[in-house]
Scaffold this motif. Structure first.
Motif, mmCIF file in Angstrom:
data_model
loop_
_atom_site.group_PDB
_atom_site.id
_atom_site.type_symbol
_atom_site.label_atom_id
_atom_site.label_comp_id
_atom_site.label_asym_id
_atom_site.label_seq_id
_atom_site.Cartn_x
_atom_site.Cartn_y
_atom_site.Cartn_z
ATOM 1 N N PRO A 127 0.193 -1.382 -0.457
ATOM 2 C CA PRO A 127 -0.085 0.066 0.060
ATOM 3 C C PRO A 127 0.504 1.106 0.087
ATOM 4 O O PRO A 127 0.400 2.461 -0.350
ATOM 5 N N LYS A 128 1.724 1.453 1.031
ATOM 6 C CA LYS A 128 2.881 2.363 0.693
ATOM 7 C C LYS A 128 3.424 2.668 -0.953
ATOM 8 O O LYS A 128 2.875 4.204 -1.008
ATOM 9 N N GLN A 129 3.957 2.011 -1.345
ATOM 10 C CA GLN A 129 3.797 2.081 -2.977
ATOM 11 C C GLN A 129 2.558 2.526 -3.805
ATOM 12 O O GLN A 129 3.641 3.722 -5.036
ATOM 13 N N VAL A 130 1.928 1.956 -4.023
ATOM 14 C CA VAL A 130 0.868 2.920 -4.629
ATOM 15 C C VAL A 130 0.374 3.905 -4.077
ATOM 16 O O VAL A 130 0.188 4.753 -4.835
ATOM 17 N N GLY A 131 0.086 4.388 -2.934
ATOM 18 C CA GLY A 131 -0.283 5.381 -1.878
ATOM 19 C C GLY A 131 0.747 6.504 -2.175
ATOM 20 O O GLY A 131 0.278 7.835 -3.074
ATOM 21 N N ILE A 132 2.250 5.647 -3.055
ATOM 22 C CA ILE A 132 3.345 7.122 -3.280
ATOM 23 C C ILE A 132 3.156 7.574 -4.701
ATOM 24 O O ILE A 132 2.998 8.397 -5.195
ATOM 25 N N ALA A 133 2.797 6.585 -5.523
ATOM 26 C CA ALA A 133 2.535 6.412 -6.967
ATOM 27 C C ALA A 133 1.523 7.254 -7.271
ATOM 28 O O ALA A 133 1.654 8.564 -7.945
ATOM 29 N N LEU A 134 0.054 7.539 -6.521
ATOM 30 C CA LEU A 134 -1.136 7.922 -6.797
ATOM 31 C C LEU A 134 -1.371 9.354 -6.123
ATOM 32 O O LEU A 134 -1.765 10.343 -7.141
ATOM 33 N N PHE A 135 -0.154 9.751 -4.944
ATOM 34 C CA PHE A 135 -0.305 10.346 -4.982
ATOM 35 C C PHE A 135 0.851 11.608 -4.910
ATOM 36 O O PHE A 135 0.947 13.321 -5.022
#
Length: 180
Positions: A127-135
């Motif tokens: 989830p951390k990598q997904v959140g960083i990419a999304l935002f």
């Protein structure tokens, strides 16, 4: 090991074809749920467990349950009793049961082996990598999607309110005429 990936992909493809070719809406929804679960299994196999979990929670869980309830509400009537009895036959449930059994075998095999053998990707995406990419990289796309969802929610509210309000205003005016 590539065979779990290909087997899950085969289940997803066959289920998706059955969604398109099936004339019964409930059977098509069951096939769609199987297809979405198979896609979630593919996400788990390639090393994206967060995407797989979101696939199960959002699509196979919430949206498909909503679709099933809508189909069940639209099929109200006395003629549906015979139709519901035909859904309880073993041939109706044979396909979803077989596909679920195949996905269960893949799940048991994947869990019984080490995670490095089962994951095709180089690293797990959490989830951390997904959140960083999304935002960071995709912030504009996330904001556009949020605005589109908000606009559709407001439009659905106003369309539903107008249909409800028209009927209520007619009844209200009729009640006022009777009273006055």
């Amino acid at each position: 090991m590539m065979w779990p990936f290909y087997l899950m992909a085969l289940v997803a493809i066959i289920s998706t074809i059955r969604v398109i070719t099936n004339s019964n809406p409930v059977h098509a929804l069951l096939s769609l749920i199987i297809s979405l679960l198979a896609v979630a299994g593919i996400f788990f196999i390639v090393g994206a467990p967060f995407a797989g979990a979101l696939e199960i929670i959002v699509y196979a869980g919430a949206i498909m349950v909503l679709f099933v309830f809508v189909v069940m509400m639209l099929n109200l009537g006395s003629h549906t009793v015979a139709q519901e009895k035909s859904w309880l036959t073993s041939e109706t449930w044979a396909y979803p049961a077989a596909m679920s059994f195949i996905m269960g075998l893949i799940l048991v095999w994947t869990l019984s082996h080490s995670t490095t053998d089962a994951v095709m990707g180089q690293q797990l995406i959490g989830p951390k990598q997904v959140g960083i990419a999304l935002f960071t990289k995709y912030l504009l796309l996330v904001e556009v999607a949020a605005l589109l969802l908000l606009a559709s929610l407001v439009a659905a509210y106003h369309l539903g309110k107008r249909g409800l309000g028209d009927g209520q205003s007619e009844n209200y005016s009729e009640d006022k005429k009777e009273q006055g």
